[in-house]
Scaffold this motif. Structure first.
Motif, PDB file in Angstrom:
ATOM      1  N   THR A 171       0.491  -1.319   0.462  1.00 48.88           N
ATOM      2  CA  THR A 171      -0.230  -0.005   0.182  1.00 48.88           C
ATOM      3  C   THR A 171       1.008   1.519  -0.407  1.00 48.88           C
ATOM      4  O   THR A 171       2.314   0.908   0.608  1.00 48.88           O
ATOM      5  CB  THR A 171      -0.988   0.026   1.740  1.00 48.88           C
ATOM      6  N   GLY A 221      -4.524   5.092   1.912  1.00 49.06           N
ATOM      7  CA  GLY A 221      -3.983   5.128   0.569  1.00 49.06           C
ATOM      8  C   GLY A 221      -3.856   4.240  -0.610  1.00 49.06           C
ATOM      9  O   GLY A 221      -5.306   3.621  -0.446  1.00 49.06           O
ATOM     10  N   ARG A 222      -3.368   4.330  -2.460  1.00 52.63           N
ATOM     11  CA  ARG A 222      -3.282   3.677  -3.017  1.00 52.63           C
ATOM     12  C   ARG A 222      -2.822   2.691  -2.695  1.00 52.63           C
ATOM     13  O   ARG A 222      -1.961   2.109  -1.935  1.00 52.63           O
ATOM     14  CB  ARG A 222      -3.382   4.322  -4.526  1.00 52.63           C
ATOM     15  N   HIS A 230      -9.192  -1.844  -3.756  1.00 51.42           N
ATOM     16  CA  HIS A 230      -9.368   0.058  -2.925  1.00 51.42           C
ATOM     17  C   HIS A 230     -10.938   0.661  -3.166  1.00 51.42           C
ATOM     18  O   HIS A 230     -11.856   1.677  -2.237  1.00 51.42           O
ATOM     19  CB  HIS A 230      -8.791   1.359  -4.155  1.00 51.42           C
ATOM     20  N   ASP A 288     -10.077   4.677   1.740  1.00 53.54           N
ATOM     21  CA  ASP A 288      -8.338   5.149   1.561  1.00 53.54           C
ATOM     22  C   ASP A 288      -7.703   4.900   2.527  1.00 53.54           C
ATOM     23  O   ASP A 288      -6.810   6.386   2.388  1.00 53.54           O
ATOM     24  CB  ASP A 288      -8.742   6.467   1.326  1.00 53.54           C
ATOM     25  N   ARG A 289      -8.133   4.440   3.636  1.00 51.26           N
ATOM     26  CA  ARG A 289      -7.472   4.552   4.579  1.00 51.26           C
ATOM     27  C   ARG A 289      -5.827   4.034   5.114  1.00 51.26           C
ATOM     28  O   ARG A 289      -5.010   4.315   5.516  1.00 51.26           O
ATOM     29  CB  ARG A 289      -8.068   3.796   6.048  1.00 51.26           C
TER      30      ARG A 289
END
Length: 389
Positions: A194, A256-257, A248, A253-254
């Motif tokens: 991540t 990120g990508r 995703h 979004d916790r």
């Protein structure tokens, strides 16, 4: 037929070896029969979630020190639901624990257990490449037939046979009954990288399609993504880019990508309990006795508690009563609350948090919100996860 005057453990995986080490530590000799070759599982990268209680067991057996540099601590558990309000956060610090749990690969744990066995000179006799081909339980003993690495067949008679091989040695035994609930769901598992570091946080995310979890593992996450088989079919067929995009979309979004996904594996999910066990001279523990949905990470740790409780039972029993019916009944009674509640708890989570019926999302959110506000409820949940109480 060779008479073995001590317990014989069928299965040299983590549960069987924890039992063997616990018996050895209590001064009870034990023979272990393992179907695979030495080190066969060292490359197994499956992630195991160890509870704090399991850590204490491994410390007592002098195994934990061999694992300390290879485990990833879970200091926080973040629980949420997709497309709904309500969340709760569990923190180890709030409960005076160094961690709520730990993640380690199956192969690393096996290597550490084997290393501890290698330090011992007495008490445990371990036979590798010795698959059990027959198990007969009689009024006075259990008779075991296994095939050695050289192809020769051996027969043993023991006052107590312990099945800890996931149930493979039970397949040919008639009369055993399992209460099994097939969810029609599969789990997809693998490592993912991540954008943001995990910061020792594990995430449990309930979606209308099924629960998903991200467990910190090294500098990556171990993913457990569950859902109906047709849905997992679709997810499993995606290429890496599309898979990361779908992940995703489901998770948010916790972290990120999602940058990279490793090899993915899948397996069917079920809830299973062995209903009919032996009156005497044979006992079944671990996944052979009960199989749980991975939603709460309980199954492996329940198996470890099986092993510890059985070792305590045997160690407190005179040798001429090993495997006696009243002693096995006492063991079963001691485990009924833990295993029964574990099965009920995981089944409850799946039923309540894996559907999209009108109004259920609001109730889920309210429940998570209440859990966030009630320290007593959080304490109960942590005690259950850590010790099975």
């Amino acid at each position: 037929m060779q008479l073995i005057e001590h317990p014989v453990v069928i299965g040299g995986g983590p549960v069987g070896l924890v039992l063997a080490l616990s018996l050895q530590q209590a001064g009870v000799p034990v023979t272990v029969l393992e179907a695979q070759a030495p080190g066969a599982m060292y490359g197994d990268g499956r992630a195991l979630a160890l509870s704090f209680g399991t850590r204490q067991v491994l410390e007592q057996l002098q195994v934990w020190a061999m694992l300390a540099d290879a485990v990833t601590a879970i200091e926080t558990i973040h629980v949420s639901q997709q497309k709904g309000l309500g969340r709760t956060v569990l923190k180890a610090q709030e409960h005076q624990l160094p961690a709520l749990g730990y993640v380690v690969s199956y192969g690393v744990l096996m290597r550490a257990l084997d290393a501890r066995l290698a330090q011992l000179t007495t008490g445990i006799k371990l036979h590798y490449e010795a698959p059990v081909t027959d198990l007969q339980v009689h009024a006075s003993a259990a008779d075991i037939v296994y095939t050695a690495a050289d192809g020769q067949r051996y027969s043993l008679s023991t006052p107590l046979a312990v099945v800890a091989d996931g149930g493979r040695s039970l397949e040919a035994i008639p009369g055993l009954q399992r209460d099994t609930k097939h969810y029609g769901h599969d789990a997809l598992v693998g490592l993912v990288q991540t954008e943001l570091p995990h910061r020792q946080i594990a995430y449990e995310r309930f979606t209308p399609r099924g629960p998903m979890a991200l467990l910190p593992n090294g500098d990556q996450f171990s993913l457990v993504w569950t859902g109906e088989q047709a849905y997992i079919d679709e997810i499993a067929a995606l290429d890496d880019a599309a898979f990361l995009h779908a992940l995703h979309a489901a998770f948010g979004d916790r972290v990120g990508r999602f940058l990279h996904a490793g090899k993915r594996f899948r397996f069917p999910l079920k809830l299973s309990k062995l209903e009919q066990t032996f009156a005497a001279h044979c006992v079944v523990i671990g996944n052979a006795a009960q199989t749980m949905h991975p939603v709460a990470g309980q199954g492996f740790n329940v198996g470890i508690r099986d092993a510890v409780a059985l070792a305590e039972n045997v160690a407190s029993t005179a040798s001429h009563e090993w495997g006696a019916d009243h002693r096995l009944l006492a063991y079963q009674a001691s485990r009924q609350r833990d295993t029964g509640r574990g099965l009920q708890f995981t089944d409850f989570l799946v039923n309540v948090f894996s559907n999209d019926l009108i109004g259920v999302g609001v109730l889920r959110g309210a429940g998570l919100g209440m859990l966030s506000m009630l320290p007593i409820a959080r304490r109960f949940l942590v005690e259950k996860m850590s010790y099975g109480r």
